[in-house]
Design a protein around this motif. Sequence first.
Motif: not given
Length: 263
Positions: A109-116, A139-147
């Motif tokens: 996963i890659v960081l993209d603004e406020t999402d993964g 969303p970056l707050y939910a799911g291990a890969c994003s968070r």
Amino acid sequence: MSKTLEKGINILTLFTEEKPSWRLDELAIETDIPKPTLHRFLKTFTDLGVLKRPYVQSGGQLVLSDHYLLGNKLIELGAIAANSIEIRSLAIPYMKRLQQKFDLAVQLIVLDETDGLYIEKIESLKPVLLYTRVGRRAPLYAGACSRILLSFQSEEKINEVLQKPRKKYASGTPVTDKEINELIEFGQNNGYAYSVSELEEGTVSIAVPIFNSDRKVEYSISIAGIESLLPQEKINTFLEGLWETAALISTELGYSMPYPYGV
């Protein structure tokens, strides 16, 4: 011309996973563009293959639908864009080895603004229904890969994410500031994130950060499966393999420091 181009791009960004199909009248209301002007946009996009109008049955005949969908040209461009992301070619061999080691789905996963944004995935030989797929956002707050990405961002970025509305995807989705901040701190201190039923009910994921040459975290890697395959009491069984993989990919990206977690 730049304003016209901006309007055209804004029209395309309205086609989302939640609403992949639009009628002319719906787009006119959403964009506040006059229908004649909007019709010219849609005709140009359709002629170029960027949008399409499928055929439907009506009165025993095939007629063009009044709904517009994203066209095949965007699939082609999306594939080119995906293949141009350098980390994918670097990471795939390591992801395959990780998948063979644990027989679990592996995601990048890659960081993209406020999402993964999920940019690569190696399926398990026993695939299960997961939220993740290439091209999907979380969303970056939910799911291990994003968070785990969020755990290594600046305070400014964290605050930006916390200011946005939150959605309860599944029973385990953290939505309060307290829950999210505690999980962010856990990721910072322990070098991994663990999620249960956060994006898809009954699924579990473990994710670790990938560092780039600037010692920043823009990517993460995770393994995922059903809850019985990744119980919390067996996290250590998987972490060393994840950290080792993330360390190797980080080195490929030019990270020159010792990977800060694991052996």
